[in-house]
Design a protein around this motif. Sequence first.
Motif, PDB file in Angstrom:
ATOM      1  N   ASP A 188       0.686  -1.195   0.034  1.00 36.84           N
ATOM      2  CA  ASP A 188      -0.033   0.067  -0.159  1.00 36.84           C
ATOM      3  C   ASP A 188       0.853   1.243   0.152  1.00 36.84           C
ATOM      4  OD1 ASP A 188      -2.571  -1.291   2.095  1.00 36.84           O
ATOM      5  OD2 ASP A 188      -2.326  -1.362  -0.073  1.00 36.84           O
ATOM      6  N   SER A 189       2.062   1.146   0.563  1.00 35.68           N
ATOM      7  CA  SER A 189       2.814   2.372   0.796  1.00 35.68           C
ATOM      8  C   SER A 189       3.404   3.057  -0.486  1.00 35.68           C
ATOM      9  CB  SER A 189       4.029   2.031   1.769  1.00 35.68           C
ATOM     10  OG  SER A 189       4.824   1.082   1.424  1.00 35.68           O
ATOM     11  N   VAL A 190       3.529   1.795  -1.687  1.00 33.37           N
ATOM     12  CA  VAL A 190       4.262   2.546  -2.890  1.00 33.37           C
ATOM     13  C   VAL A 190       3.098   2.165  -4.043  1.00 33.37           C
ATOM     14  CG1 VAL A 190       6.375   1.475  -2.000  1.00 33.37           C
ATOM     15  CG2 VAL A 190       4.855   0.093  -3.581  1.00 33.37           C
ATOM     16  N   LYS A 191       1.794   2.062  -3.770  1.00 35.81           N
ATOM     17  CA  LYS A 191       0.885   1.855  -4.803  1.00 35.81           C
ATOM     18  C   LYS A 191       0.741   3.390  -5.335  1.00 35.81           C
ATOM     19  CE  LYS A 191      -2.005  -1.940  -3.507  1.00 35.81           C
ATOM     20  NZ  LYS A 191      -3.127  -2.340  -2.690  1.00 35.81           N
ATOM     21  N   GLY A 192       0.672   3.020  -6.790  1.00 39.83           N
ATOM     22  CA  GLY A 192       0.693   4.547  -7.527  1.00 39.83           C
ATOM     23  C   GLY A 192       1.920   5.142  -8.101  1.00 39.83           C
ATOM     24  N   ARG A 193       2.983   4.616  -7.050  1.00 44.29           N
ATOM     25  CA  ARG A 193       4.381   5.335  -7.381  1.00 44.29           C
ATOM     26  C   ARG A 193       5.161   4.259  -7.956  1.00 44.29           C
ATOM     27  NH1 ARG A 193       6.990   6.944  -3.094  1.00 44.29           N
ATOM     28  NH2 ARG A 193       6.094   5.629  -1.805  1.00 44.29           N
ATOM     29  N   PHE A 194       5.408   3.026  -7.412  1.00 43.81           N
ATOM     30  CA  PHE A 194       6.164   1.889  -7.964  1.00 43.81           C
ATOM     31  C   PHE A 194       5.516   0.891  -8.962  1.00 43.81           C
ATOM     32  CE2 PHE A 194       9.241   2.050  -3.997  1.00 43.81           C
ATOM     33  CZ  PHE A 194       9.231   3.271  -4.147  1.00 43.81           C
ATOM     34  N   THR A 195       6.302   0.648  -9.602  1.00 47.28           N
ATOM     35  CA  THR A 195       5.897  -0.309 -10.924  1.00 47.28           C
ATOM     36  C   THR A 195       6.791  -1.703 -10.952  1.00 47.28           C
ATOM     37  OG1 THR A 195       4.517   1.137 -11.893  1.00 47.28           O
ATOM     38  CG2 THR A 195       5.077  -0.977 -13.182  1.00 47.28           C
ATOM     39  N   VAL A 196       6.420  -2.912 -10.635  1.00 46.27           N
ATOM     40  CA  VAL A 196       7.232  -3.934 -10.834  1.00 46.27           C
ATOM     41  C   VAL A 196       6.950  -4.447 -12.223  1.00 46.27           C
ATOM     42  CG1 VAL A 196       5.709  -5.459  -9.653  1.00 46.27           C
ATOM     43  CG2 VAL A 196       8.086  -6.188 -10.022  1.00 46.27           C
TER      44      VAL A 196
END
Length: 124
Positions: free
Chosen positions: A62-70
Amino acid sequence: QVQLVESGGGLVQAGGSLRLSCAASGRTFTGYTMGWFRQAPGKEREFVAAIIWNSGTTSNADSVKGRFTVSRDKSKNTVYLQMNSLKPEDTAVYYCAAKLGAALQSVLGTYAYWGQGTQVTVSS
């Protein structure tokens, strides 16, 4: 023997971007799930994102949703973590990990193989 080698870490200002890479070798990764974890000073290692090698299905903390992509490139046997809108609280050593089984997992102990980590530092 599975080997995972991370690269791409560094120092970046808040709001900036970095792309981490994880070069995987030692076997074919069909049927594996690849994960990214991070560990900040004085804190426990935590889940960031995961991707099922075959299908490309992903999950994020949740802390990286919308910012990080794997993502992954099968032809290069490489997994990526694109990190945008970085915050100082993203500062940590980032680790690539692999587990047998095509199931997204956030539990650290389910991953059998680990890289050496790459440092990401976000300045304010």
